[in-house]
Motif scaffolding. Structure first.
Motif, short mmCIF file in Angstrom:
data_model
loop_
_atom_site.label_atom_id
_atom_site.label_comp_id
_atom_site.label_asym_id
_atom_site.label_seq_id
_atom_site.Cartn_x
_atom_site.Cartn_y
_atom_site.Cartn_z
N GLN A 15 1.06 -1.47 -0.30
CA GLN A 15 -0.04 0.12 -0.19
C GLN A 15 1.29 1.79 0.10
N GLU A 16 1.73 1.39 -1.09
CA GLU A 16 3.20 2.26 -0.18
C GLU A 16 2.19 3.74 -1.44
N GLY A 17 1.43 3.58 -2.65
CA GLY A 17 0.98 4.59 -3.46
C GLY A 17 -0.07 5.20 -2.29
N VAL A 18 -0.85 4.59 -1.59
CA VAL A 18 -2.14 4.69 -0.58
C VAL A 18 -1.57 5.76 0.43
N ALA A 19 -0.27 5.59 0.98
CA ALA A 19 0.74 5.90 1.69
C ALA A 19 0.88 7.53 1.08
N ARG A 20 1.74 6.95 0.19
CA ARG A 20 1.65 8.43 -0.55
C ARG A 20 0.77 9.47 -0.35
N TRP A 21 -0.63 8.55 -1.15
CA TRP A 21 -1.83 9.47 -1.98
C TRP A 21 -2.26 10.36 -0.21
N PHE A 22 -2.04 9.79 0.83
CA PHE A 22 -3.02 10.68 2.09
C PHE A 22 -1.59 11.10 2.66
N ALA A 23 -0.76 11.29 2.44
CA ALA A 23 0.32 12.18 2.47
C ALA A 23 0.20 13.21 1.67
N ASP A 24 0.23 13.83 0.44
CA ASP A 24 0.08 14.69 -0.33
C ASP A 24 -1.21 15.78 0.25
N ALA A 25 -0.64 16.92 0.34
CA ALA A 25 -1.36 17.84 1.16
C ALA A 25 -2.40 18.56 -0.04
N ARG A 26 -1.61 17.80 -1.97
CA ARG A 26 -2.92 18.04 -2.91
C ARG A 26 -3.87 17.59 -3.25
N ARG A 27 -3.91 16.48 -2.22
CA ARG A 27 -4.81 15.45 -2.34
C ARG A 27 -6.28 16.28 -2.98
N PRO A 28 -7.41 16.02 -3.27
CA PRO A 28 -9.11 16.62 -3.11
C PRO A 28 -9.52 16.13 -1.79
N SER A 29 -9.94 17.22 -0.82
CA SER A 29 -10.76 16.63 0.48
C SER A 29 -11.69 16.00 0.63
N GLY A 30 -12.33 15.96 2.00
CA GLY A 30 -13.48 14.60 2.07
C GLY A 30 -13.89 13.67 1.38
N ALA A 31 -14.95 13.31 1.04
CA ALA A 31 -15.33 12.22 0.14
C ALA A 31 -14.23 11.60 -1.17
N ALA A 32 -14.25 12.72 -1.49
CA ALA A 32 -13.18 12.51 -2.56
C ALA A 32 -11.74 12.30 -2.77
N ALA A 33 -11.22 12.28 -1.47
CA ALA A 33 -9.70 11.68 -1.40
C ALA A 33 -10.17 10.42 -1.24
N PHE A 34 -10.72 9.77 -0.65
CA PHE A 34 -10.75 8.27 -1.10
C PHE A 34 -11.23 7.29 -2.45
N ALA A 35 -11.92 8.42 -3.03
CA ALA A 35 -12.06 7.48 -3.95
C ALA A 35 -11.40 6.96 -4.67
N GLY A 36 -11.81 5.60 -5.02
CA GLY A 36 -10.77 4.23 -5.92
C GLY A 36 -9.98 3.58 -4.54
N VAL A 37 -10.69 4.15 -3.11
CA VAL A 37 -9.62 3.32 -1.96
C VAL A 37 -10.69 2.41 -1.24
N ARG A 38 -10.66 1.20 -1.26
CA ARG A 38 -11.74 0.36 -0.54
C ARG A 38 -12.14 0.62 0.69
N VAL A 39 -12.76 0.77 1.05
CA VAL A 39 -12.99 1.66 2.99
C VAL A 39 -14.49 1.20 3.62
N GLN A 40 -14.57 0.78 4.57
CA GLN A 40 -15.58 0.33 5.76
C GLN A 40 -15.32 0.98 6.42
N ARG A 41 -16.59 1.38 7.31
CA ARG A 41 -16.82 2.47 8.34
C ARG A 41 -16.25 1.37 9.77
N GLY A 42 -15.48 1.94 10.28
CA GLY A 42 -15.59 2.12 11.87
C GLY A 42 -16.47 1.94 12.44
#
Length: 170
Positions: A79-106
């Protein structure tokens, strides 16, 4: 030694300590915020406490202060790509930041957990201590568990992502 040089030297020395890599998320008014961290550790088994350190003016810390909840996903070696994505200040904010990432609710907080990580901790804030240019966030892991059993962890060492080979079964 100048203060700036001292900061560089401190960062270099701290970088010699291998750490795991995770993504911390929080949600407020159904708006998720997340970022990559390598400052995460368990604190106590009873109660189940964890801590992370967040930069004092980051969006995530503001949201954690307001919501009182966060989740940590421990990232897998692939998941290095995911780590880099969420470390990048230029990524979109909100739900758009999670586009293409499989998630579930805690289960306890509703914070987003990255489904392809190795483990997760779903937390309620117990304390926030402002120290230097960061805040130490201590949370009670209300729910937690493993996600992708058998995957090795993603590590960070000397400014680079690394992985370790899985142990050879005996």
């Amino acid at each position: 030694m100048a203060v700036q040089d001292q900061g560089i030297d401190f960062r270099r020395a701290a970088g010699a300590f291998a750490t795991g890599v995770g993504v911390i998320s929080s949600v407020l008014d159904d708006i998720p915020v997340a970022m990559t961290v390598n400052s995460f550790t368990t604190v106590s088994l009873t109660p189940t406490l964890v801590l992370t350190c967040l930069k004092d003016r980051c969006r995530l810390l503001t949201q954690v202060r307001q919501s009182g909840i966060f989740a940590v996903t421990v990232l897998a070696a692939d998941q290095e790509g995911v780590a880099r994505w969420f470390a990048d200040a230029r990524r979109p904010s909100g739900a758009a930041a999670f586009a293409g990432v499989r998630v579930q609710r805690g289960p306890a907080t509703g914070c987003l957990v990255l489904s392809e990580g190795t483990a997760y901790f779903d937390c309620r804030v117990q304390d926030i201590l402002d120290r230097g240019d960061h805040a130490v966030v201590i949370g009670e892991a209300v729910t937690f568990g493993t996600l992708q059993a058998g995957k090795g962890p993603l590590l960070f060492l000397n400014g680079s992502y690394r992985s370790i080979a899985a142990p050879v079964p005996t």
